[in-house]
Write a protein that holds these residues in place. Structure first.
Motif, PDB file in Angstrom:
ATOM      1  N   ASN A  58      -3.209   9.529  -0.613  1.00 44.24           N
ATOM      2  CA  ASN A  58      -4.089  10.135  -0.410  1.00 44.24           C
ATOM      3  C   ASN A  58      -5.016   9.509   0.757  1.00 44.24           C
ATOM      4  OD1 ASN A  58      -5.263   7.000  -1.512  1.00 44.24           O
ATOM      5  ND2 ASN A  58      -4.270   7.298  -3.886  1.00 44.24           N
ATOM      6  N   GLY A  59      -5.930   9.336   1.025  1.00 45.10           N
ATOM      7  CA  GLY A  59      -6.685   8.984   2.274  1.00 45.10           C
ATOM      8  C   GLY A  59      -6.847   7.466   1.962  1.00 45.10           C
ATOM      9  N   LEU A  60      -7.118   6.877   0.799  1.00 46.72           N
ATOM     10  CA  LEU A  60      -7.607   4.787   0.667  1.00 46.72           C
ATOM     11  C   LEU A  60      -5.977   4.148   0.918  1.00 46.72           C
ATOM     12  CD1 LEU A  60      -8.617   2.743   0.023  1.00 46.72           C
ATOM     13  CD2 LEU A  60      -8.649   3.159  -2.998  1.00 46.72           C
ATOM     14  N   ASP A  61      -5.049   5.179   0.442  1.00 44.19           N
ATOM     15  CA  ASP A  61      -3.571   4.620   0.600  1.00 44.19           C
ATOM     16  C   ASP A  61      -3.116   4.495   2.426  1.00 44.19           C
ATOM     17  OD1 ASP A  61      -3.438   3.605  -2.112  1.00 44.19           O
ATOM     18  OD2 ASP A  61      -2.292   5.372  -3.134  1.00 44.19           O
ATOM     19  N   ALA A  62      -3.510   6.060   2.763  1.00 44.11           N
ATOM     20  CA  ALA A  62      -2.975   5.676   3.956  1.00 44.11           C
ATOM     21  C   ALA A  62      -3.981   4.562   4.863  1.00 44.11           C
ATOM     22  CB  ALA A  62      -3.970   7.515   4.754  1.00 44.11           C
ATOM     23  N   LEU A  63      -5.052   4.720   5.120  1.00 45.39           N
ATOM     24  CA  LEU A  63      -6.371   3.761   5.261  1.00 45.39           C
ATOM     25  C   LEU A  63      -5.339   1.755   4.864  1.00 45.39           C
ATOM     26  CD1 LEU A  63      -9.930   4.480   5.305  1.00 45.39           C
ATOM     27  CD2 LEU A  63      -8.246   3.494   6.790  1.00 45.39           C
TER      28      LEU A  63
END
Length: 367
Positions: A58-63
């Protein structure tokens, strides 16, 4: 009722292709980090014109994987400061604090909703090591200014590109390729949305790519060898298959969004409503079309009564959230004004010309 977003209609266009992809997925026997993920990574990297793409959960994990990887590489360390926009979704700031770094909230430019570049240097200290810029609502941040500031102060520049798939800078670079590394979310509501949670990191940094690739998969280098303490943050094979199908249509869908935005910008004429300030439509893919009104709640109720769904993105600023009590005493008047006035009206590829006219005419009749 003109729905704010109809995912059933958006995804219904690809139903036959989705079913074929799903059957192929079942037949393949590859359920984790298989061909679909690796092919999507190649295709999305090519789309963004970066050398690498790493599919994640997901996007949070990406950051978070970006920040954790820079710590492993020795470029960041616990307690380093990261400049972030005060006006953003909470996930942006969570990615900083969750990885042991310190977020420094900076006011937005009220005309663009993105971080005010004039305020960034005022907040740089000896502990500042990175800027996390956000392309909020689908609009690129001030690319040249952020690149200049990060270079002059030797700071990492990271993109939160979760809402800006396909937004293109004037030199041809897309979101995902105007920084050291970028994080994407493919949450179902995004311009490029999966049918569940999904995300990716894009970068042209090989060392960073290698670390993120390990981190997302338990820190593994082989089946039973682990070089680092990793996580389980992998992109699902089936979601990658769906994303590959929808990626082929992203530019066309963005063009439709920009067409609708142009109709709104030309058609909505109301003294009590402030429209987005956007001179270059290529730099804005209109994940959201956000207007402002000092009587926002009354306008929202009026639209609903007249059959138009709208939403507030976002009603509570980060420095007023219980999760960030350490920021509760901050005075951020521009951020607070934005959160009191903004309203997102329907804008998605499934709107008809009649829908667009209805939205425009209804807003213009508001009193």
């Amino acid at each position: 009722m003109i729905a704010f977003l109809d995912l059933h209609k958006i995804n219904g266009r690809f139903q036959k292709e989705f079913k074929i992809a799903f059957n192929s997925f079942l037949d393949s026997g590859h359920t984790i980090l298989g061909t679909q993920v690796s092919e999507f990574e190649k295709e999305f990297a090519a789309y963004c014109s970066t050398q690498h793409c790493i599919g994640v959960s997901n996007g949070l994990d990406a950051l978070e994987l970006i920040f954790e990887s820079y710590k492993i590489l020795g470029i960041l360390k616990e307690g380093d400061e990261v400049i972030v926009p005060a006006n953003t979704y909470i996930a942006t700031v969570l990615s900083v604090s969750n990885t042991g770094l310190k977020p420094v909230l900076v006011e937005p430019n009220i005309a663009t909703f993105n971080i005010d570049t004039a305020q960034i240097e005022k907040n740089i200290t000896s502990k500042t090591k990175a800027i996390l810029g956000v392309h909020l609502y689908g609009r690129l941040y001030e690319v040249e200014q952020l690149e200049k500031i990060s270079k002059e102060h030797n700071l990492l520049l990271i993109e939160d590109a979760a809402q800006a798939h396909g937004a293109t800078f004037k030199d041809g670079r897309k979101a995902g390729n105007v920084s050291d590394a970028a994080a994407f979310s493919f949450y179902p509501t995004k311009n490029l949305g999966a049918l569940g949670d999904a995300g990716a990191v894009t970068t042209s940094n090989k060392a960073l790519t290698d670390v993120i690739s390990k981190l997302r998969h338990y820190g593994r280098t082989s089946s039973y060898e682990n070089d680092i303490k990793g996580r389980n943050c992998r992109l699902d094979e089936i979601q990658a298959a769906f994303l590959r199908i929808k990626l082929k249509h992203l530019d066309a869908d963005n063009a439709k969004r920009q067409h609708i935005a142009k109709k709104y910008l030309e058609g909505i004429k109301h003294g009590a409503i402030i429209l987005p300030n956007c001179k270059d439509l290529n730099q804005h893919v209109f994940h959201l079309f956000v207007i402002r009104s000092k009587k926002r709640d009354l306008l929202k109720d009026y639209l609903f009564r007249n059959g138009i769904e709208s939403f507030v993105h976002y009603p509570v600023p980060i420095h007023h959230q219980k999760a960030y009590q350490e920021f509760n005493d901050l005075k951020l008047p521009i951020t607070e004004q934005i959160h009191e006035e903004i309203l997102s009206i329907p804008l998605n590829p499934m709107l008809t010309d009649e829908d667009i006219k209805t939205v425009v005419n209804t807003i213009n009749k508001y009193s």
